[in-house]
Design a protein around this motif. Structure first.
Motif, mmCIF file in Angstrom:
data_model
loop_
_atom_site.group_PDB
_atom_site.id
_atom_site.type_symbol
_atom_site.label_atom_id
_atom_site.label_comp_id
_atom_site.label_asym_id
_atom_site.label_seq_id
_atom_site.Cartn_x
_atom_site.Cartn_y
_atom_site.Cartn_z
ATOM 1 N N GLN A 60 1.472 -3.950 -11.058
ATOM 2 C CA GLN A 60 1.638 -2.896 -10.050
ATOM 3 C C GLN A 60 1.589 -3.479 -8.644
ATOM 4 O O GLN A 60 2.377 -3.097 -7.775
ATOM 5 N N ARG A 61 0.674 -4.410 -8.435
ATOM 6 C CA ARG A 61 0.560 -5.023 -7.098
ATOM 7 C C ARG A 61 1.818 -5.809 -6.743
ATOM 8 O O ARG A 61 2.299 -5.756 -5.612
ATOM 9 N N VAL A 62 2.344 -6.535 -7.720
ATOM 10 C CA VAL A 62 3.568 -7.298 -7.477
ATOM 11 C C VAL A 62 4.714 -6.344 -7.154
ATOM 12 O O VAL A 62 5.464 -6.560 -6.208
ATOM 13 N N ARG A 63 4.836 -5.284 -7.926
ATOM 14 C CA ARG A 63 5.903 -4.315 -7.695
ATOM 15 C C ARG A 63 5.764 -3.657 -6.326
ATOM 16 O O ARG A 63 6.740 -3.455 -5.613
ATOM 17 N N GLU A 64 4.535 -3.318 -5.936
ATOM 18 C CA GLU A 64 4.295 -2.667 -4.649
ATOM 19 C C GLU A 64 4.647 -3.567 -3.477
ATOM 20 O O GLU A 64 5.051 -3.089 -2.421
#
Length: 171
Positions: A60-64
């Motif tokens: 999720q952090r990478v996508r964000e």
């Protein structure tokens, strides 16, 4: 309420989970499940569930951050990935030496010169330097490094001439 939860309304207490914790079922290949279990154990996680939870949060952090493949950036991202891999390889080669230089003498070379008889330090060093084993070891190390340098466009080889350094920007 989830039908499974209605079977046992205090399931969280039985399992020992904190309030606000819930479960999520996922379906995957058995081979993936086994691989995730092994990865979790290798990385020291207390459970596969905790490992997968951390992977989801990390994803999720990478996508964000929109880190991967914005339109037009894919070439730069690929270059960065290649550079990261090169640096990982470099770190692997340099590990084990306090000053960052690769170990020239490996324990097997020293161990191969030891016998049941006592020998002085100087005798051992002379014996190691006089043996073909050290020359073969150095040759293998130099060859590996030269091919790594070619892969990184920092050296080139020409038949009949040999090896040369390629300054940045000349490749």
């Amino acid at each position: 309420m989830d039908p499974e939860q209605s079977k046992d309304s205090n399931w969280k207490e039985v399992v020992g989970l904190a309030d606000g914790t819930d479960k999520v079922a996922i379906y995957c290949k058995e081979s993936d499940k086994e691989a995730w279990t092994e990865e979790a154990e290798e990385k020291g996680y207390p459970s596969r569930s905790k490992y997968l939870y951390d992977l989801v949060i990390e994803g999720q952090r990478v996508r964000e951050t929109d880190f991967f493949d914005k339109p037009g950036d894919s070439e730069q991202n690929e270059e960065l990935r290649e550079r990261i891999n090169e640096l990982h390889d470099e770190i692997s080669r340099l590990k084990g030496s306090p000053d960052g230089d690769p170990n020239l003498i490996v324990p097997d070379l020293v161990l191969g010169e030891l016998s049941e008889e006592y020998r002085t330090h100087d005798e051992l060093v002379s014996s190691i330097l006089d043996s073909d084993r050290i020359e073969n070891h150095v040759r293998e190390e130099v060859e590996d490094i030269l091919y790594d340098l070619i892969d990184a466009d920092r050296a080139e080889y020409q038949i009949g001439h040999g090896w040369r350094h390629v300054p940045e920007g000349d490749s």
